[in-house]
Design an enzyme around this catalytic site. Structure first.
Site, PDB file in Angstrom:
ATOM      1  N   ASP A 152     -16.750 -46.504 -39.051  1.00 44.54           N
ATOM      2  CA  ASP A 152     -17.814 -46.329 -38.063  1.00 44.54           C
ATOM      3  C   ASP A 152     -17.858 -44.883 -37.585  1.00 44.54           C
ATOM      4  O   ASP A 152     -16.847 -44.176 -37.602  1.00 44.54           O
ATOM      5  CB  ASP A 152     -17.569 -47.227 -36.844  1.00 44.54           C
ATOM      6  CG  ASP A 152     -17.607 -48.701 -37.174  1.00 44.54           C
ATOM      7  OD1 ASP A 152     -18.138 -49.060 -38.236  1.00 44.54           O
ATOM      8  OD2 ASP A 152     -17.091 -49.490 -36.358  1.00 44.54           O
ATOM      9  N   VAL A 153     -19.014 -44.468 -37.112  1.00 46.85           N
ATOM     10  CA  VAL A 153     -19.171 -43.120 -36.559  1.00 46.85           C
ATOM     11  C   VAL A 153     -18.139 -42.862 -35.463  1.00 46.85           C
ATOM     12  O   VAL A 153     -17.559 -41.782 -35.372  1.00 46.85           O
ATOM     13  CB  VAL A 153     -20.600 -42.924 -36.006  1.00 46.85           C
ATOM     14  CG1 VAL A 153     -20.709 -41.622 -35.223  1.00 46.85           C
ATOM     15  CG2 VAL A 153     -21.623 -42.928 -37.150  1.00 46.85           C
TER      16      VAL A 153
END
Length: 319
Positions: A152-153
């Site tokens: 995930d970012v």
């Protein structure tokens, strides 16, 4: 009135498609029916209905109106978006841990996506590697070439990217058949009971929030093993071993147990705890990755230390 839907009844005309509402969608909201039938997100389907691009028996209807099986649905679909392009861009904090002709292993900082995607304008691992001259495998979609798994970012840590075509094929297979050891460290709210255990709960898109995922009956099988490393008055540091690799799996599973990752406001974390620890994202770190090297067949293992923001939060909890 009922009708059986057959695939050859869909009659595209440019970007307009027409078909009868199947029996299985009888009584469903119009925007939900459009979402299900055409593979659109609920938000996109609702926008399409509100724009008058979804007609029921030739008439525009409110998105909340229920549809009847056999009613004729005419939908004008938006033109497909162009695939995002990989743009070489230096990524501050992106550290190459290891590289050879087959793979490149990076330590991903927060705020960086694995690859370009619609709506994302920030830095990416693939763009960062291109900027420093790494040639990536051409297998996969254009914007995801060489990517065999993602973080995930807002999640930091170890990530491997394939450079050769052979490495891409072998690593994709290894991830698919669960031959890659993936370990994360997370700080979750409260104390888990039992302190060591397995979460086996299927995950799919959240039924009403496009940007979230959830434990859903009929979702994809998802298995998370965990072991408490250290307990604090209001939180626990846990070692997490992923058996599967669904989007947001760790975040969803612990949130479902009512022990969300500290700082993960998207999945129900307490904002006051996040503020006290100075966190602006979830306390979740891809700590370790172990797999058979696709070129040498040797077992390799890579470990990432906690970044500064997570280490500071951990220190506060320990004080």
């Amino acid at each position: 009135m009922t009708s059986t839907y057959e695939p050859d009844q869909v009659r595209p005309s440019g970007d307009r498609r027409s078909l009868p509402v199947p029996d299985g969608l009888d009584g469903m909201r119009l925007d939900q029916a459009v979402s299900r039938l055409f593979g659109l997100s609920r938000t996109a389907a609702a926008a399409l209905v509100e724009a008058g691009d979804a007609l029921v028996d030739g008439v525009a209807r409110p998105k909340s109106e229920k549809v009847d099986a056999g009613s004729w649905l005419e939908v004008t679909l938006p033109a497909p978006a162009a695939a995002p392009q990989v743009v070489p861009q230096a990524v501050p904090g992106l550290r190459v841990v290891y590289a050879d002709d087959d793979i490149v292993v990076v330590d991903k900082p927060v705020g960086v996506a694995a690859h370009p995607s619609p709506g994302w304008t920030g830095p990416t691992v693939i763009g960062g590697l291109a900027a420093i001259g790494h040639r990536i495998a051409t297998s996969g979609a254009a914007e995801r070439q060489g990517v065999v798994h993602r973080l995930d970012v807002g999640t930091t840590g170890i990530m491997v990217v394939a450079k050769s075509e052979q490495a891409y094929s072998l690593l994709k297979r290894a991830f698919k058949f669960r031959e890659v050891e993936k370990r994360y460290h997370a700080i979750v709210q409260g104390h888990l009971d039992p302190l060591r255990g397995t979460i086996d709960a299927p995950i799919d898109r959240h039924p009403s929030h496009d940007y979230r995922w959830a434990v859903v009956s009929g979702g994809k099988p998802s298995i998370t093993h965990y072991d408490t490393i250290e307990a604090f008055p209001a939180a626990s540091l846990v070692d997490v071993h992923l058996e599967t690799g669904r989007t947001h799996q760790i975040r969803v599973h612990f949130s479902t147990l009512r022990h969300p990752c500290v700082g993960d406001l998207t999945y129900g974390a307490d904002p006051t705890i996040a503020a006290r620890l100075g966190l602006t994202r979830q306390w979740l770190h891809a700590r370790e990755l172990s797999f058979q090297h696709p070129g040498t067949a040797e077992q390799v293992r890579f470990v990432s230390e906690y970044p500064d923001d997570l280490q500071r939060a951990l220190t506060i909890l320990r004080d």
